[in-house]
Motif scaffolding. Sequence first.
Motif, PDB file in Angstrom:
ATOM      1  N   MET A 110       1.019  -1.399  -0.031  1.00  0.00           N
ATOM      2  CA  MET A 110      -0.269   0.121  -0.015  1.00  0.00           C
ATOM      3  C   MET A 110       1.007   1.471   0.443  1.00  0.00           C
ATOM      4  N   PRO A 111       1.001   2.187  -0.690  1.00  0.00           N
ATOM      5  CA  PRO A 111       1.196   3.364  -1.212  1.00  0.00           C
ATOM      6  C   PRO A 111       1.259   3.668   0.327  1.00  0.00           C
ATOM      7  N   PRO A 112       2.277   5.197   0.494  1.00  0.00           N
ATOM      8  CA  PRO A 112       1.638   5.962   1.104  1.00  0.00           C
ATOM      9  C   PRO A 112       0.726   7.346   0.663  1.00  0.00           C
ATOM     10  N   GLU A 113       0.260   8.560   1.398  1.00  0.00           N
ATOM     11  CA  GLU A 113      -0.860   9.410   1.112  1.00  0.00           C
ATOM     12  C   GLU A 113       0.530  10.329   0.376  1.00  0.00           C
ATOM     13  N   HIS A 114       1.653  11.102   0.722  1.00  0.00           N
ATOM     14  CA  HIS A 114       2.082  11.644  -0.417  1.00  0.00           C
ATOM     15  C   HIS A 114       2.888  10.954  -1.341  1.00  0.00           C
ATOM     16  N   PRO A 115       2.451  12.095  -2.096  1.00  0.00           N
ATOM     17  CA  PRO A 115       3.217  12.381  -4.034  1.00  0.00           C
ATOM     18  C   PRO A 115       4.838  10.950  -3.986  1.00  0.00           C
ATOM     19  N   LEU A 116       4.363  10.203  -5.050  1.00  0.00           N
ATOM     20  CA  LEU A 116       4.899   9.804  -5.751  1.00  0.00           C
ATOM     21  C   LEU A 116       5.885   9.634  -6.757  1.00  0.00           C
ATOM     22  N   SER A 117       7.264   9.811  -6.980  1.00  0.00           N
ATOM     23  CA  SER A 117       7.558  10.012  -8.062  1.00  0.00           C
ATOM     24  C   SER A 117       7.160   8.791  -8.971  1.00  0.00           C
ATOM     25  N   PRO A 118       7.473   9.132 -10.546  1.00  0.00           N
ATOM     26  CA  PRO A 118       7.769   8.435 -10.863  1.00  0.00           C
ATOM     27  C   PRO A 118       8.892   7.264 -11.749  1.00  0.00           C
ATOM     28  N   SER A 119       9.966   7.503 -10.952  1.00  0.00           N
ATOM     29  CA  SER A 119      11.424   6.637 -10.251  1.00  0.00           C
ATOM     30  C   SER A 119      10.319   6.126  -9.274  1.00  0.00           C
ATOM     31  N   GLN A 120      10.284   5.932  -7.926  1.00  0.00           N
ATOM     32  CA  GLN A 120       9.848   5.564  -6.477  1.00  0.00           C
ATOM     33  C   GLN A 120       9.012   4.246  -7.488  1.00  0.00           C
ATOM     34  N   LEU A 121       7.862   4.565  -8.650  1.00  0.00           N
ATOM     35  CA  LEU A 121       6.687   3.458  -9.125  1.00  0.00           C
ATOM     36  C   LEU A 121       8.052   2.608  -9.697  1.00  0.00           C
ATOM     37  N   SER A 122       8.507   3.240 -10.517  1.00  0.00           N
ATOM     38  CA  SER A 122       9.871   2.413 -11.529  1.00  0.00           C
ATOM     39  C   SER A 122      10.398   1.375 -10.581  1.00  0.00           C
ATOM     40  N   PHE A 123      10.517   2.398  -9.740  1.00  0.00           N
ATOM     41  CA  PHE A 123      11.761   0.779  -8.571  1.00  0.00           C
ATOM     42  C   PHE A 123      10.360  -0.282  -8.315  1.00  0.00           C
ATOM     43  N   TYR A 124       9.107   0.099  -7.685  1.00  0.00           N
ATOM     44  CA  TYR A 124       8.007  -1.188  -6.596  1.00  0.00           C
ATOM     45  C   TYR A 124       8.463  -1.706  -8.438  1.00  0.00           C
ATOM     46  N   ASN A 125       7.861  -1.826  -9.683  1.00  0.00           N
ATOM     47  CA  ASN A 125       8.018  -2.304 -10.477  1.00  0.00           C
ATOM     48  C   ASN A 125       8.871  -3.236 -10.750  1.00  0.00           C
ATOM     49  N   MET A 126      10.271  -2.550 -10.880  1.00  0.00           N
ATOM     50  CA  MET A 126      10.582  -3.274 -11.334  1.00  0.00           C
ATOM     51  C   MET A 126      11.800  -4.256 -10.626  1.00  0.00           C
ATOM     52  N   GLY A 127      11.729  -4.479  -8.942  1.00  0.00           N
ATOM     53  CA  GLY A 127      11.980  -4.106  -8.184  1.00  0.00           C
ATOM     54  C   GLY A 127      12.517  -6.044  -7.997  1.00  0.00           C
ATOM     55  N   GLY A 128      11.226  -6.760  -8.815  1.00  0.00           N
ATOM     56  CA  GLY A 128      12.004  -8.013  -8.479  1.00  0.00           C
ATOM     57  C   GLY A 128      12.270  -8.388  -9.528  1.00  0.00           C
ATOM     58  N   VAL A 129      12.435  -7.684 -11.233  1.00  0.00           N
ATOM     59  CA  VAL A 129      13.931  -8.262 -11.918  1.00  0.00           C
ATOM     60  C   VAL A 129      15.239  -7.423 -12.021  1.00  0.00           C
ATOM     61  N   LEU A 130      15.334  -6.892 -10.620  1.00  0.00           N
ATOM     62  CA  LEU A 130      16.616  -6.274 -10.761  1.00  0.00           C
ATOM     63  C   LEU A 130      16.994  -7.397  -9.442  1.00  0.00           C
ATOM     64  N   LEU A 131      16.721  -8.093  -8.703  1.00  0.00           N
ATOM     65  CA  LEU A 131      16.712  -8.864  -7.347  1.00  0.00           C
ATOM     66  C   LEU A 131      17.116 -10.582  -8.144  1.00  0.00           C
ATOM     67  N   ASN A 132      16.006 -10.666  -9.311  1.00  0.00           N
ATOM     68  CA  ASN A 132      16.184 -11.543  -9.992  1.00  0.00           C
ATOM     69  C   ASN A 132      17.901 -12.296 -10.610  1.00  0.00           C
ATOM     70  N   LEU A 133      18.034 -10.364 -11.250  1.00  0.00           N
ATOM     71  CA  LEU A 133      19.489 -10.397 -12.108  1.00  0.00           C
ATOM     72  C   LEU A 133      20.605 -10.555 -11.015  1.00  0.00           C
ATOM     73  N   GLY A 134      20.326  -9.183  -9.735  1.00  0.00           N
ATOM     74  CA  GLY A 134      21.442  -9.297  -8.567  1.00  0.00           C
ATOM     75  C   GLY A 134      21.624 -11.004  -8.420  1.00  0.00           C
ATOM     76  N   THR A 135      20.489 -12.098  -7.651  1.00  0.00           N
ATOM     77  CA  THR A 135      21.039 -12.574  -7.626  1.00  0.00           C
ATOM     78  C   THR A 135      21.329 -14.063  -8.633  1.00  0.00           C
ATOM     79  N   ALA A 136      21.231 -13.528  -9.590  1.00  0.00           N
ATOM     80  CA  ALA A 136      21.836 -14.305 -11.322  1.00  0.00           C
ATOM     81  C   ALA A 136      23.583 -14.315 -10.806  1.00  0.00           C
ATOM     82  N   VAL A 137      23.492 -12.511 -10.853  1.00  0.00           N
ATOM     83  CA  VAL A 137      25.610 -11.859 -10.789  1.00  0.00           C
ATOM     84  C   VAL A 137      26.294 -13.137  -9.743  1.00  0.00           C
TER      85      VAL A 137
END
Length: 371
Positions: A110-137
């Motif tokens: 659940m996002p907080p009530e304060h405004p969220l930047s596009p980069s924060q949303l992008s980090f949330y959406n791509m967080g899974g991909v980044l951790l998959n790549l990180g564990t592969a490395v």
Amino acid sequence: MNQKQKSILYQVVFFFLCLAVGAFIGALLARSDKSAIQLLPALIELLIFIPALVILQIIIHEAGHMLAALASGWEFLSFRIFKFTISRKDGKFHFSVFHIPGTAGQCLMMPPEHPLSPSQLSFYNMGGVLLNLGTAVLALLLLLIPAINQSGTGIRLLIVFMGAGILMAVSNGIPFVAGGIPNDGMNNRMLKRDPLSRQIFIDVMRINGFIQKGIRLKDIPSAYFHAEDQLDCANTIQVMACFYQLARALDQLDFEKANELVDEMVRHKKDMVYLYQQELTCEEIFLRLIRQTPKQDIARLLTSDMQKYIRLNQSYRLSALRLAYTLAKLYEQDEAKAEQLYQQFSRLCTRYHLLGEIEGEKALIEYVKQL
């Protein structure tokens, strides 16, 4: 290139990536000077490792979303792997069974009530991909450690783990729609391009949070539903606001409004992804049944594919079970079957993790029961 062609292309890419990983593992085994009998234990290991490590990478993927969200101050809602869901209920962790066709897992925050930047949303959406790549490395780096690369089992385990991480990252990071569900890359692409989609995405996540905390849709402030905005039903993010508007009207037992919304959404049905087409048809059938539409009109909507979809979902979702009950009572006019489904509905309510849906669905099924 249309969406269907893109989906086929990405499936082909995914297939050849799997083939490449398999060929690599096969080549390693082929270079061994051991006999086929001596290689049998290694092959058995692989048969065990591959599904286990793919599941582990799915868990890592969803954990990546969770960690990215927590880093931005989001609140934990639920964590699902296949049909097994962990959610918070009255401040405690609650285990339940839930399923969304076309998904292997899902992490809701659940996002907080304060405004969220596009980069924060992008980090949330791509967080899974980044951790998959990180564990592969990480797996690749571990292969360079002499104590590990001297062990055949260790090498095989790390190679499979690395391959699973790469496959998870590719299949979720390259934007496309699979099984009627947009993947992380597709969500990220749409959120970057469209400010309205970004706000709807945030508000839908907040609505999910309210529901899981036990707040009914009819009691959630109307501003979250974007009723005044011109929404694009072909947009897999914006259409979620349309469905929540419909769900809110049903929760209010405002069937006139619900019918208006369904009629408008049906005009754009062909532009929706498969999952949303099926969900819309479910509510279209329900509304037609309670206003006593002729059976032949219901039969036109109740295709074999639609019946399969309802059966698949009614074990996990109250809305699907409510529709199954309504079909048994008003369409099939089978009171015994309807009563059995009603009892099943009551049992599901006791373990359902989306607390805010329970009372609304109860009100709907009781309405049908009186018809």
